[in-house]
Scaffold this motif. Structure first.
Motif, mmCIF file in Angstrom:
data_model
loop_
_atom_site.group_PDB
_atom_site.id
_atom_site.type_symbol
_atom_site.label_atom_id
_atom_site.label_comp_id
_atom_site.label_asym_id
_atom_site.label_seq_id
_atom_site.Cartn_x
_atom_site.Cartn_y
_atom_site.Cartn_z
ATOM 1 N N ALA A 320 -23.640 -41.659 -17.972
ATOM 2 C CA ALA A 320 -22.972 -40.407 -17.603
ATOM 3 C C ALA A 320 -21.459 -40.592 -17.511
ATOM 4 O O ALA A 320 -20.687 -39.760 -17.991
ATOM 5 N N ALA A 321 -21.009 -41.686 -16.890
ATOM 6 C CA ALA A 321 -19.567 -41.905 -16.669
ATOM 7 C C ALA A 321 -18.818 -42.133 -17.965
ATOM 8 O O ALA A 321 -17.642 -41.755 -18.093
ATOM 9 N N LEU A 322 -19.458 -42.733 -18.959
ATOM 10 C CA LEU A 322 -18.793 -43.044 -20.213
ATOM 11 C C LEU A 322 -19.185 -42.106 -21.339
ATOM 12 O O LEU A 322 -18.728 -42.259 -22.481
ATOM 13 N N GLY A 323 -20.010 -41.109 -21.022
ATOM 14 C CA GLY A 323 -20.499 -40.200 -22.039
ATOM 15 C C GLY A 323 -19.562 -39.038 -22.300
ATOM 16 O O GLY A 323 -18.426 -38.987 -21.816
ATOM 17 N N THR A 324 -20.045 -38.071 -23.054
ATOM 18 C CA THR A 324 -19.229 -36.927 -23.461
ATOM 19 C C THR A 324 -19.615 -35.626 -22.765
ATOM 20 O O THR A 324 -18.936 -34.622 -22.923
ATOM 21 N N ASP A 325 -20.715 -35.651 -22.004
ATOM 22 C CA ASP A 325 -21.121 -34.471 -21.240
ATOM 23 C C ASP A 325 -20.182 -34.340 -20.040
ATOM 24 O O ASP A 325 -20.265 -35.133 -19.090
ATOM 25 N N LEU A 326 -19.262 -33.364 -20.084
ATOM 26 C CA LEU A 326 -18.209 -33.275 -19.073
ATOM 27 C C LEU A 326 -18.772 -33.119 -17.664
ATOM 28 O O LEU A 326 -18.299 -33.765 -16.727
ATOM 29 N N GLU A 327 -19.770 -32.257 -17.498
ATOM 30 C CA GLU A 327 -20.310 -32.043 -16.158
ATOM 31 C C GLU A 327 -20.941 -33.320 -15.610
ATOM 32 O O GLU A 327 -20.701 -33.698 -14.456
ATOM 33 N N LEU A 328 -21.748 -33.995 -16.442
ATOM 34 C CA LEU A 328 -22.356 -35.257 -16.007
ATOM 35 C C LEU A 328 -21.297 -36.308 -15.705
ATOM 36 O O LEU A 328 -21.412 -37.080 -14.750
ATOM 37 N N LYS A 329 -20.255 -36.320 -16.521
ATOM 38 C CA LYS A 329 -19.178 -37.296 -16.332
ATOM 39 C C LYS A 329 -18.487 -37.088 -14.987
ATOM 40 O O LYS A 329 -18.257 -38.042 -14.237
ATOM 41 N N VAL A 330 -18.152 -35.831 -14.674
ATOM 42 C CA VAL A 330 -17.507 -35.527 -13.393
ATOM 43 C C VAL A 330 -18.423 -35.914 -12.236
ATOM 44 O O VAL A 330 -17.987 -36.505 -11.246
ATOM 45 N N ARG A 331 -19.703 -35.569 -12.355
ATOM 46 C CA ARG A 331 -20.651 -35.914 -11.292
ATOM 47 C C ARG A 331 -20.760 -37.425 -11.114
ATOM 48 O O ARG A 331 -20.832 -37.932 -9.977
ATOM 49 N N ALA A 332 -20.757 -38.156 -12.213
ATOM 50 C CA ALA A 332 -20.878 -39.614 -12.127
ATOM 51 C C ALA A 332 -19.680 -40.235 -11.417
ATOM 52 O O ALA A 332 -19.836 -41.064 -10.513
ATOM 53 N N TRP A 333 -18.481 -39.814 -11.829
ATOM 54 C CA TRP A 333 -17.291 -40.377 -11.180
ATOM 55 C C TRP A 333 -17.171 -39.929 -9.730
ATOM 56 O O TRP A 333 -16.713 -40.698 -8.877
ATOM 57 N N ASN A 334 -17.593 -38.711 -9.423
ATOM 58 C CA ASN A 334 -17.609 -38.274 -8.025
ATOM 59 C C ASN A 334 -18.603 -39.084 -7.213
ATOM 60 O O ASN A 334 -18.365 -39.387 -6.038
ATOM 61 N N THR A 335 -19.731 -39.437 -7.822
ATOM 62 C CA THR A 335 -20.722 -40.270 -7.132
ATOM 63 C C THR A 335 -20.130 -41.635 -6.799
ATOM 64 O O THR A 335 -20.288 -42.145 -5.676
ATOM 65 N N MET A 336 -19.420 -42.222 -7.752
ATOM 66 C CA MET A 336 -18.813 -43.531 -7.511
ATOM 67 C C MET A 336 -17.671 -43.450 -6.508
ATOM 68 O O MET A 336 -17.491 -44.328 -5.667
ATOM 69 N N TYR A 337 -16.909 -42.359 -6.607
ATOM 70 C CA TYR A 337 -15.783 -42.182 -5.677
ATOM 71 C C TYR A 337 -16.280 -42.116 -4.235
ATOM 72 O O TYR A 337 -15.658 -42.662 -3.321
ATOM 73 N N ALA A 338 -17.412 -41.447 -4.039
ATOM 74 C CA ALA A 338 -17.939 -41.247 -2.688
ATOM 75 C C ALA A 338 -18.634 -42.489 -2.134
ATOM 76 O O ALA A 338 -18.808 -42.611 -0.924
ATOM 77 N N ASN A 339 -19.029 -43.431 -3.018
ATOM 78 C CA ASN A 339 -19.791 -44.599 -2.573
ATOM 79 C C ASN A 339 -19.248 -45.888 -3.186
ATOM 80 O O ASN A 339 -19.981 -46.631 -3.846
ATOM 81 N N PRO A 340 -17.962 -46.183 -2.995
ATOM 82 C CA PRO A 340 -17.351 -47.316 -3.712
ATOM 83 C C PRO A 340 -17.923 -48.674 -3.318
ATOM 84 O O PRO A 340 -18.106 -49.534 -4.183
ATOM 85 N N VAL A 341 -18.196 -48.878 -2.049
ATOM 86 C CA VAL A 341 -18.679 -50.191 -1.602
ATOM 87 C C VAL A 341 -20.121 -50.413 -2.039
ATOM 88 O O VAL A 341 -20.470 -51.459 -2.594
ATOM 89 N N GLN A 342 -20.953 -49.382 -1.824
ATOM 90 C CA GLN A 342 -22.365 -49.508 -2.190
ATOM 91 C C GLN A 342 -22.548 -49.699 -3.689
ATOM 92 O O GLN A 342 -23.478 -50.380 -4.140
ATOM 93 N N LEU A 343 -21.656 -49.098 -4.482
ATOM 94 C CA LEU A 343 -21.796 -49.135 -5.937
ATOM 95 C C LEU A 343 -20.771 -50.058 -6.594
ATOM 96 O O LEU A 343 -20.496 -49.950 -7.791
ATOM 97 N N ALA A 344 -20.213 -50.992 -5.835
ATOM 98 C CA ALA A 344 -19.117 -51.826 -6.331
ATOM 99 C C ALA A 344 -19.483 -52.559 -7.616
ATOM 100 O O ALA A 344 -18.709 -52.588 -8.580
ATOM 101 N N GLU A 345 -20.672 -53.157 -7.656
ATOM 102 C CA GLU A 345 -21.063 -53.923 -8.847
ATOM 103 C C GLU A 345 -21.172 -53.012 -10.068
ATOM 104 O O GLU A 345 -20.671 -53.349 -11.149
ATOM 105 N N LYS A 346 -21.789 -51.851 -9.888
ATOM 106 C CA LYS A 346 -21.936 -50.897 -10.991
ATOM 107 C C LYS A 346 -20.574 -50.359 -11.435
ATOM 108 O O LYS A 346 -20.293 -50.217 -12.637
ATOM 109 N N ILE A 347 -19.697 -50.058 -10.478
ATOM 110 C CA ILE A 347 -18.359 -49.536 -10.787
ATOM 111 C C ILE A 347 -17.572 -50.548 -11.608
ATOM 112 O O ILE A 347 -16.948 -50.214 -12.625
ATOM 113 N N ASN A 348 -17.598 -51.819 -11.194
ATOM 114 C CA ASN A 348 -16.864 -52.846 -11.924
ATOM 115 C C ASN A 348 -17.412 -53.028 -13.334
ATOM 116 O O ASN A 348 -16.650 -53.231 -14.293
ATOM 117 N N HIS A 349 -18.709 -52.921 -13.461
ATOM 118 C CA HIS A 349 -19.324 -53.039 -14.787
ATOM 119 C C HIS A 349 -18.852 -51.903 -15.698
ATOM 120 O O HIS A 349 -18.498 -52.130 -16.867
#
Length: 391
Positions: A320-349
């Protein structure tokens, strides 16, 4: 005594009307631009001054009148000390008006504590740029209904009702814009002063009681506002949210939604369409049903962008974060923004796969810095995004 007056507003506006370059460097740049573009700078500046000459003569101090009359005040030929004097005076006028607005705001803040919750909520937010839709009045009451489309609130319609009017000065009319206000608690109730525009008027009213009502656009409004299709739109609405049909002529509750034209059942009224237009009883409210999309409001606020905050499952984040679906992309980055510590490994990847040159400024300036400030970026990623982090 009121802080806010039409006289002060006009004085401020007239002080700001004449544009003058403030430094020799700016004049040099302007003259070079004029020469390059075959512009007569003195003719252009004289034309600018001629348009407002009369108002300048009325509002500017006498010491500037000579330079208005000889058309040099807004040219590089005006003596430097005169230009600096004018700019200083203009800055003083700007500060004076800002002080007036600050005093009016403080007066309103003191008055809010005496108001009922609904009325307080309206005035805690700004009515600036609201447009008068309708005015209903009798001997003791006046109700102003405002369209908030150009305003600074999620509310779509606001009605202010002044009961037991004690005094009213100034004439208001539909389509005027609400610009500045001052609200006061009085011994007998509440007083409100508003500066309206188009046409300009200073309107002051005192009443024993002030009531307010407000409504919102249904969540799906923006999907249909431009392209119409009233029949489809009404099927997306929810009666339990309290629907109301508001036009400049009337206000009616919606008590039913039908699958066939005219699609709405109004309280104690009929909505119907014929070859002459759309009617509520005998009142023509629109040329066609699609125009009625703008008349529907709800008691309940529904965030039209709430779906962007719906989290994306972890297993779907990368796609979702690297895709072309704008709505999914926004939701994905908002998900990571809201949970940076819990998702640190996934975010760095994900960040390792991302090409910063292909992302927009928001991505660079908000998300990357946010993850850095949260302390989750690896040393390798800090090096990859060093230019962004150095900004």
């Amino acid at each position: 005594m009121w802080h806010l007056t039409m006289q002060d507003k006009k004085a401020y506006e007239n002080a700001m009307r004449l544009f003058i370059y403030e430094s020799d460097e700016e004049w040099t740049d302007y003259l070079a631009y004029a020469k390059e573009n075959d512009i007569d700078p003195y003719k252009e500046k004289k034309q600018e001054l001629d348009v407002i000459r009369d108002s300048l003569m009325n509002y500017l101090p006498l010491r500037f009148h000579t330079y208005i009359l000889d058309s040099t005040l807004n040219t590089p030929d005006v003596p430097k000390h005169v230009r600096e004097d004018f700019l200083g005076w203009r800055n003083e006028q700007e500060q004076l008006f800002e002080n007036i607005l600050d005093a009016a705001y403080e007066e309103k803040q003191k008055t809010l504590v005496y108001m009922k919750p609904k009325e307080r909520e309206v005035f805690e937010q700004s009515l600036h740029d609201a447009t008068i839709v309708s005015i209903q009045r009798n001997a003791t009451q006046v109700e102003l209904t405002f369209d908030m489309a150009g305003g600074f609130t999620a509310k779509s319609i606001i009605s202010l009702t002044f009961n037991k009017i004690l005094s009213e000065v100034g004439q208001v009319e539909p389509e005027q814009f609400y610009i500045y206000d001052e609200l006061r608690k009085t011994a007998n109730g509440m007083a409100l002063r508003v500066i309206f525009d188009c046409p300009e008027v200073e309107w002051t009213i005192e009443a024993a009681e002030l009531d307010a009502e407000f409504y919102y656009r249904p969540k799906t409004y923006s999907d249909f506002a431009e392209n119409g299709n009233f029949s489809t739109y009404v099927q997306t609405l929810q009666l339990e949210h309290g629907l109301i049909f508001i036009t400049p002529q009337l206000k009616k509750r919606v008590i039913g939604i039908q699958q066939h034209a005219p699609f709405l059942v109004l309280e104690n009224s009929n909505l119907y369409e014929n070859d002459r237009g759309v009617f509520v009883d005998t009142i023509c409210v629109a040329d066609k049903l699609d125009d009625c999309i703008h008349f529907l409001h709800t008691d309940t606020y529904e965030d039209p962008y709430a779906h962007f905050s719906e989290p994306v499952p972890i297993q779907d984040l990368e796609e979702a974060a690297l895709g072309t679906d704008l709505e999914l992309k926004v939701r994905a980055w908002n998900t990571m923004y809201a949970n940076p510590v819990q998702l640190a490994e996934k975010i760095n990847h994900i960040l390792m796969k991302m090409n910063p040159a292909q992302e927009d400024d928001m991505m660079r300036n908000v998300f990357i810095r946010h993850f850095y400030n949260e302390g989750i970026l690896t040393t390798e990623l800090q090096a990859k995004f060093k230019d962004i982090l150095a900004e």
